[in-house]
Design a protein around this motif. Structure first.
Motif, PDB file in Angstrom:
ATOM      1  N   GLN A  81       0.046  -2.772 -31.688  1.00  0.00           N
ATOM      2  CA  GLN A  81      -1.015  -2.457 -32.629  1.00  0.00           C
ATOM      3  C   GLN A  81      -0.419  -2.399 -34.020  1.00  0.00           C
ATOM      4  N   MET A  82      -0.940  -3.217 -34.917  1.00  0.00           N
ATOM      5  CA  MET A  82      -0.402  -3.307 -36.260  1.00  0.00           C
ATOM      6  C   MET A  82      -1.475  -2.873 -37.256  1.00  0.00           C
ATOM      7  N   ASN A  83      -1.222  -1.789 -37.949  1.00  0.00           N
ATOM      8  CA  ASN A  83      -2.151  -1.258 -38.951  1.00  0.00           C
ATOM      9  C   ASN A  83      -1.529  -1.327 -40.331  1.00  0.00           C
ATOM     10  N   SER A  84      -2.360  -1.185 -41.336  1.00  0.00           N
ATOM     11  CA  SER A  84      -1.892  -1.196 -42.731  1.00  0.00           C
ATOM     12  C   SER A  84      -0.974  -2.383 -42.992  1.00  0.00           C
ATOM     13  N   LEU A  85      -1.418  -3.543 -42.573  1.00  0.00           N
ATOM     14  CA  LEU A  85      -0.575  -4.737 -42.691  1.00  0.00           C
ATOM     15  C   LEU A  85      -0.306  -5.095 -44.140  1.00  0.00           C
ATOM     16  N   LYS A  86       0.889  -5.626 -44.360  1.00  0.00           N
ATOM     17  CA  LYS A  86       1.337  -6.028 -45.688  1.00  0.00           C
ATOM     18  C   LYS A  86       1.662  -7.519 -45.682  1.00  0.00           C
ATOM     19  N   PRO A  87       1.623  -8.155 -46.833  1.00  0.00           N
ATOM     20  CA  PRO A  87       1.989  -9.587 -46.879  1.00  0.00           C
ATOM     21  C   PRO A  87       3.383  -9.852 -46.301  1.00  0.00           C
ATOM     22  N   GLU A  88       4.293  -8.914 -46.457  1.00  0.00           N
ATOM     23  CA  GLU A  88       5.642  -9.105 -45.925  1.00  0.00           C
ATOM     24  C   GLU A  88       5.712  -9.009 -44.405  1.00  0.00           C
ATOM     25  N   ASP A  89       4.603  -8.668 -43.762  1.00  0.00           N
ATOM     26  CA  ASP A  89       4.539  -8.692 -42.295  1.00  0.00           C
ATOM     27  C   ASP A  89       4.226 -10.091 -41.773  1.00  0.00           C
ATOM     28  N   THR A  90       3.937 -11.010 -42.668  1.00  0.00           N
ATOM     29  CA  THR A  90       3.634 -12.380 -42.268  1.00  0.00           C
ATOM     30  C   THR A  90       4.829 -12.998 -41.572  1.00  0.00           C
ATOM     31  N   ALA A  91       4.614 -13.474 -40.344  1.00  0.00           N
ATOM     32  CA  ALA A  91       5.702 -14.024 -39.537  1.00  0.00           C
ATOM     33  C   ALA A  91       5.144 -14.533 -38.218  1.00  0.00           C
ATOM     34  N   MET A  92       5.996 -15.244 -37.485  1.00  0.00           N
ATOM     35  CA  MET A  92       5.710 -15.551 -36.090  1.00  0.00           C
ATOM     36  C   MET A  92       6.222 -14.365 -35.272  1.00  0.00           C
ATOM     37  N   TYR A  93       5.381 -13.834 -34.422  1.00  0.00           N
ATOM     38  CA  TYR A  93       5.742 -12.680 -33.616  1.00  0.00           C
ATOM     39  C   TYR A  93       5.986 -13.107 -32.174  1.00  0.00           C
ATOM     40  N   TYR A  94       7.089 -12.606 -31.620  1.00  0.00           N
ATOM     41  CA  TYR A  94       7.505 -12.979 -30.279  1.00  0.00           C
ATOM     42  C   TYR A  94       7.603 -11.756 -29.375  1.00  0.00           C
ATOM     43  N   CYS A  95       7.151 -11.927 -28.161  1.00  0.00           N
ATOM     44  CA  CYS A  95       7.351 -10.936 -27.121  1.00  0.00           C
ATOM     45  C   CYS A  95       8.677 -11.243 -26.430  1.00  0.00           C
ATOM     46  N   ALA A  96       9.402 -10.199 -26.038  1.00  0.00           N
ATOM     47  CA  ALA A  96      10.706 -10.398 -25.424  1.00  0.00           C
ATOM     48  C   ALA A  96      10.931  -9.395 -24.304  1.00  0.00           C
ATOM     49  N   ALA A  97      11.769  -9.765 -23.349  1.00  0.00           N
ATOM     50  CA  ALA A  97      12.105  -8.879 -22.243  1.00  0.00           C
ATOM     51  C   ALA A  97      13.602  -8.939 -21.984  1.00  0.00           C
ATOM     52  N   GLN A  98      14.199  -7.774 -21.832  1.00  0.00           N
ATOM     53  CA  GLN A  98      15.623  -7.681 -21.529  1.00  0.00           C
ATOM     54  C   GLN A  98      15.790  -6.947 -20.202  1.00  0.00           C
ATOM     55  N   LYS A  99      16.602  -7.479 -19.311  1.00  0.00           N
ATOM     56  CA  LYS A  99      16.837  -6.820 -18.025  1.00  0.00           C
ATOM     57  C   LYS A  99      17.522  -5.482 -18.248  1.00  0.00           C
ATOM     58  N   GLY A 100      16.982  -4.438 -17.598  1.00  0.00           N
ATOM     59  CA  GLY A 100      17.574  -3.117 -17.734  1.00  0.00           C
ATOM     60  C   GLY A 100      17.212  -2.468 -19.059  1.00  0.00           C
ATOM     61  N   ARG A 101      17.981  -1.449 -19.414  1.00  0.00           N
ATOM     62  CA  ARG A 101      17.702  -0.695 -20.646  1.00  0.00           C
ATOM     63  C   ARG A 101      18.236  -1.443 -21.862  1.00  0.00           C
ATOM     64  N   CYS A 102      17.620  -1.195 -23.006  1.00  0.00           N
ATOM     65  CA  CYS A 102      18.064  -1.818 -24.240  1.00  0.00           C
ATOM     66  C   CYS A 102      18.556  -0.790 -25.251  1.00  0.00           C
ATOM     67  N   TRP A 103      18.202   0.493 -25.085  1.00  0.00           N
ATOM     68  CA  TRP A 103      18.667   1.575 -25.958  1.00  0.00           C
ATOM     69  C   TRP A 103      18.212   1.405 -27.392  1.00  0.00           C
ATOM     70  N   GLY A 104      17.030   0.871 -27.600  1.00  0.00           N
ATOM     71  CA  GLY A 104      16.459   0.772 -28.927  1.00  0.00           C
ATOM     72  C   GLY A 104      16.365  -0.642 -29.441  1.00  0.00           C
ATOM     73  N   ILE A 105      15.506  -0.854 -30.437  1.00  0.00           N
ATOM     74  CA  ILE A 105      15.266  -2.205 -30.947  1.00  0.00           C
ATOM     75  C   ILE A 105      16.500  -2.748 -31.651  1.00  0.00           C
ATOM     76  N   ALA A 106      17.308  -1.876 -32.225  1.00  0.00           N
ATOM     77  CA  ALA A 106      18.477  -2.360 -32.969  1.00  0.00           C
ATOM     78  C   ALA A 106      19.511  -3.013 -32.059  1.00  0.00           C
ATOM     79  N   THR A 107      19.514  -2.617 -30.789  1.00  0.00           N
ATOM     80  CA  THR A 107      20.498  -3.160 -29.851  1.00  0.00           C
ATOM     81  C   THR A 107      19.878  -4.061 -28.805  1.00  0.00           C
ATOM     82  N   MET A 108      18.599  -4.299 -28.895  1.00  0.00           N
ATOM     83  CA  MET A 108      17.936  -5.119 -27.894  1.00  0.00           C
ATOM     84  C   MET A 108      18.302  -6.585 -28.039  1.00  0.00           C
TER      85      MET A 108
END
Length: 123
Positions: A81-108
């Motif tokens: 869910q994306m609210n208060s969208l900004k022009p800088e949010d313009t992009a291609m958005y991808y769904c992703a899956a990693q086996k097991g835990r990822c411990w946060g988006i920075a390390t996924m």
């Protein structure tokens, strides 16, 4: 082989909202970290949000307080869910899956990717 398919992208004015969906070909949400990434033209792909196998969530600083990631286990669907969208949010958005835990988006990282859905925010 897991297949991911995004939907829900589109064009919206700044301040508007969109909800992205990601469906998986298999029931993977309990054993995979699920995430959303985006890539703008001329920029590197960046992590936006992650939902780990323990149901914890993690967000990029640029979207905190505006974006919310969630899972519907019955529908086998991941949402952003994306609210208060900004022009800088313009992009291609991808769904992703990693086996097991990822411990946060920075390390996924990702074992599987969707084809992407375009989000365009105009000022």
């Amino acid at each position: 082989q897991v297949q991911l398919e995004e939907s829900g992208g589109g064009s919206v004015q700044a301040g508007g909202s969109l909800r992205l969906s990601c469906s998986a070909s298999q029931y993977i949400y309990t054993k995979h970290c699920m995430g959303w990434f985006r890539q703008a033209p001329g920029k590197e792909r960046e992590g936006v949000a992650a939902l780990d196998t323990d149901a914890s969530t993690s967000y990029a600083d640029s979207v905190k307080g505006r974006f919310t990631a969630s899972k519907d286990y019955v529908k086998n669907t991941l949402y952003l869910q994306m609210n208060s969208l900004k022009p800088e949010d313009t992009a291609m958005y991808y769904c992703a899956a990693q086996k097991g835990r990822c411990w946060g988006i920075a390390t996924m990282t990702s074992d599987y990717w969707g084809q992407g859905t375009q989000v365009t925010v105009s000022s």
